[in-house]
Design a protein around this motif. Sequence first.
Motif, PDB file in Angstrom:
ATOM      1  N   ALA A 121       0.851  -1.181   0.000  1.00 47.25           N
ATOM      2  CA  ALA A 121       0.000   0.000   0.000  1.00 47.25           C
ATOM      3  C   ALA A 121       0.888   1.232   0.000  1.00 47.25           C
ATOM      4  CB  ALA A 121      -0.925   0.003   1.211  1.00 47.25           C
ATOM      5  N   PHE A 122       0.614   2.162  -0.908  1.00 47.62           N
ATOM      6  CA  PHE A 122       1.372   3.398  -1.054  1.00 47.62           C
ATOM      7  C   PHE A 122       0.394   4.530  -0.787  1.00 47.62           C
ATOM      8  CE2 PHE A 122       4.601   6.135  -2.161  1.00 47.62           C
ATOM      9  CZ  PHE A 122       4.381   6.881  -3.313  1.00 47.62           C
ATOM     10  N   VAL A 123       0.563   5.207   0.356  1.00 44.43           N
ATOM     11  CA  VAL A 123      -0.419   6.185   0.805  1.00 44.43           C
ATOM     12  C   VAL A 123       0.243   7.530   1.103  1.00 44.43           C
ATOM     13  CG1 VAL A 123      -1.906   4.385   1.762  1.00 44.43           C
ATOM     14  CG2 VAL A 123      -0.221   5.490   3.232  1.00 44.43           C
ATOM     15  N   GLU A 124      -0.597   8.555   1.264  1.00 39.11           N
ATOM     16  CA  GLU A 124      -0.121   9.878   1.637  1.00 39.11           C
ATOM     17  C   GLU A 124       0.321   9.883   3.103  1.00 39.11           C
ATOM     18  OE1 GLU A 124      -3.498  12.349   0.925  1.00 39.11           O
ATOM     19  OE2 GLU A 124      -3.329  12.156  -1.253  1.00 39.11           O
ATOM     20  N   GLY A 125       1.242  10.771   3.433  1.00 39.27           N
ATOM     21  CA  GLY A 125       1.699  10.875   4.818  1.00 39.27           C
ATOM     22  C   GLY A 125       2.050  12.304   5.163  1.00 39.27           C
ATOM     23  N   HIS A 126       1.260  13.268   4.700  1.00 44.02           N
ATOM     24  CA  HIS A 126       1.601  14.683   4.821  1.00 44.02           C
ATOM     25  C   HIS A 126       0.861  15.430   5.924  1.00 44.02           C
ATOM     26  CE1 HIS A 126      -2.119  14.646   2.649  1.00 44.02           C
ATOM     27  NE2 HIS A 126      -2.235  15.944   2.793  1.00 44.02           N
ATOM     28  N   SER A 127      -0.129  14.812   6.535  1.00 44.67           N
ATOM     29  CA  SER A 127      -0.926  15.529   7.532  1.00 44.67           C
ATOM     30  C   SER A 127      -1.468  14.548   8.571  1.00 44.67           C
ATOM     31  CB  SER A 127      -2.102  16.229   6.850  1.00 44.67           C
ATOM     32  OG  SER A 127      -3.017  15.264   6.333  1.00 44.67           O
ATOM     33  N   LEU A 128      -2.050  15.102   9.608  1.00 44.68           N
ATOM     34  CA  LEU A 128      -2.664  14.263  10.631  1.00 44.68           C
ATOM     35  C   LEU A 128      -3.803  13.444  10.031  1.00 44.68           C
ATOM     36  CD1 LEU A 128      -2.783  13.341  13.532  1.00 44.68           C
ATOM     37  CD2 LEU A 128      -4.208  15.323  14.057  1.00 44.68           C
ATOM     38  N   ALA A 129      -4.602  14.055   9.156  1.00 48.94           N
ATOM     39  CA  ALA A 129      -5.696  13.326   8.508  1.00 48.94           C
ATOM     40  C   ALA A 129      -5.153  12.178   7.660  1.00 48.94           C
ATOM     41  CB  ALA A 129      -6.528  14.274   7.646  1.00 48.94           C
ATOM     42  N   ALA A 130      -4.030  12.409   6.974  1.00 47.65           N
ATOM     43  CA  ALA A 130      -3.420  11.345   6.166  1.00 47.65           C
ATOM     44  C   ALA A 130      -2.923  10.212   7.060  1.00 47.65           C
ATOM     45  CB  ALA A 130      -2.273  11.897   5.326  1.00 47.65           C
ATOM     46  N   LEU A 131      -2.387  10.556   8.226  1.00 51.47           N
ATOM     47  CA  LEU A 131      -1.925   9.525   9.146  1.00 51.47           C
ATOM     48  C   LEU A 131      -3.100   8.758   9.750  1.00 51.47           C
ATOM     49  CD1 LEU A 131       1.070  11.343  10.858  1.00 51.47           C
ATOM     50  CD2 LEU A 131       1.101   9.711   8.962  1.00 51.47           C
ATOM     51  N   GLU A 132      -4.251   9.416   9.912  1.00 51.24           N
ATOM     52  CA  GLU A 132      -5.446   8.700  10.354  1.00 51.24           C
ATOM     53  C   GLU A 132      -5.897   7.710   9.275  1.00 51.24           C
ATOM     54  OE1 GLU A 132      -8.051  11.960  11.298  1.00 51.24           O
ATOM     55  OE2 GLU A 132      -7.255  12.127  13.329  1.00 51.24           O
ATOM     56  N   ARG A 133      -5.823   8.111   8.004  1.00 51.14           N
ATOM     57  CA  ARG A 133      -6.139   7.186   6.913  1.00 51.14           C
ATOM     58  C   ARG A 133      -5.116   6.052   6.869  1.00 51.14           C
ATOM     59  NH1 ARG A 133      -7.371  12.194   4.488  1.00 51.14           N
ATOM     60  NH2 ARG A 133      -5.387  12.239   3.394  1.00 51.14           N
ATOM     61  N   LEU A 134      -3.852   6.381   7.166  1.00 52.34           N
ATOM     62  CA  LEU A 134      -2.813   5.355   7.238  1.00 52.34           C
ATOM     63  C   LEU A 134      -3.179   4.308   8.288  1.00 52.34           C
ATOM     64  CD1 LEU A 134       0.010   4.100   6.762  1.00 52.34           C
ATOM     65  CD2 LEU A 134       0.901   5.801   8.355  1.00 52.34           C
ATOM     66  N   ALA A 135      -3.683   4.747   9.430  1.00 56.02           N
ATOM     67  CA  ALA A 135      -4.089   3.799  10.483  1.00 56.02           C
ATOM     68  C   ALA A 135      -5.181   2.868   9.961  1.00 56.02           C
ATOM     69  CB  ALA A 135      -4.569   4.552  11.719  1.00 56.02           C
ATOM     70  N   ARG A 136      -6.091   3.381   9.144  1.00 54.61           N
ATOM     71  CA  ARG A 136      -7.146   2.554   8.556  1.00 54.61           C
ATOM     72  C   ARG A 136      -6.531   1.513   7.617  1.00 54.61           C
ATOM     73  NH1 ARG A 136     -10.689   6.009   5.347  1.00 54.61           N
ATOM     74  NH2 ARG A 136     -10.491   7.277   7.204  1.00 54.61           N
ATOM     75  N   VAL A 137      -5.516   1.910   6.845  1.00 59.60           N
ATOM     76  CA  VAL A 137      -4.843   0.985   5.932  1.00 59.60           C
ATOM     77  C   VAL A 137      -4.108  -0.095   6.732  1.00 59.60           C
ATOM     78  CG1 VAL A 137      -3.049   0.774   4.169  1.00 59.60           C
ATOM     79  CG2 VAL A 137      -4.645   2.692   4.095  1.00 59.60           C
ATOM     80  N   VAL A 138      -3.464   0.286   7.821  1.00 58.99           N
ATOM     81  CA  VAL A 138      -2.763  -0.682   8.668  1.00 58.99           C
ATOM     82  C   VAL A 138      -3.747  -1.731   9.189  1.00 58.99           C
ATOM     83  CG1 VAL A 138      -1.542  -0.978  10.870  1.00 58.99           C
ATOM     84  CG2 VAL A 138      -0.870   0.853   9.302  1.00 58.99           C
ATOM     85  N   ARG A 139      -4.955  -1.290   9.506  1.00 59.50           N
ATOM     86  CA  ARG A 139      -5.976  -2.227   9.993  1.00 59.50           C
ATOM     87  C   ARG A 139      -6.574  -3.067   8.866  1.00 59.50           C
ATOM     88  NH1 ARG A 139      -7.422   2.422  13.075  1.00 59.50           N
ATOM     89  NH2 ARG A 139      -9.079   2.856  11.567  1.00 59.50           N
ATOM     90  N   GLY A 140      -6.171  -2.814   7.634  1.00 65.55           N
ATOM     91  CA  GLY A 140      -6.642  -3.635   6.517  1.00 65.55           C
ATOM     92  C   GLY A 140      -7.624  -2.951   5.605  1.00 65.55           C
ATOM     93  N   GLY A 141      -7.926  -1.679   5.842  1.00 61.10           N
ATOM     94  CA  GLY A 141      -8.851  -0.941   4.995  1.00 61.10           C
ATOM     95  C   GLY A 141      -8.144  -0.208   3.885  1.00 61.10           C
TER      96      GLY A 141
END
Length: 155
Positions: free
Chosen positions: A121-141
């Motif tokens: 998975a290649f995701v954004e990592g530029h903001s707190l909101a992006a890191l919250e989405r990253l947490a969703r990806v880590v959980r499998g979403g």
Amino acid sequence: MCTVPRPRAAWRPVTCARPGRPGSSGSPGGCARTSAGSGCGRTCGLWRFLDRWGRRGTARGAVVVLLSDGWERGDPKLLAEGMRRLHRLAHRVIWANPLKARPGYAPLAAGMAAALPSVDAFVEGHSLAALERLARVVRGGRPVEGVPVEGADGA
């Protein structure tokens, strides 16, 4: 082993040696270079992680998250080799890149291009909101509903 020059010793050689391995410093494909106060970049850190936590360590079966812009200073071939090894060990490899949010961004930097085939998975990592989405990806979403995540698994 990576060596980092002392801050007062600007522009001196920095060696990223993996003793007893092909491609170590001093042989073709090594990552000996000159630097002003930094180590060997992600390649050296990745190999240190794999040597310490790979095979029988915590990397086996783990979800591994890398937070980086992908601007590798070392040899991209060594980074690609390390990323392939990490991908074989880990359950999933997720790369969060702060530059990915920029309009028109493409992963063309040598390090990012070398690593991406081994990233699930290649995701954004530029903001707190992006890191919250990253947490969703880590959980499998997925980072955004219905939008596929780029990477090795094609999902």
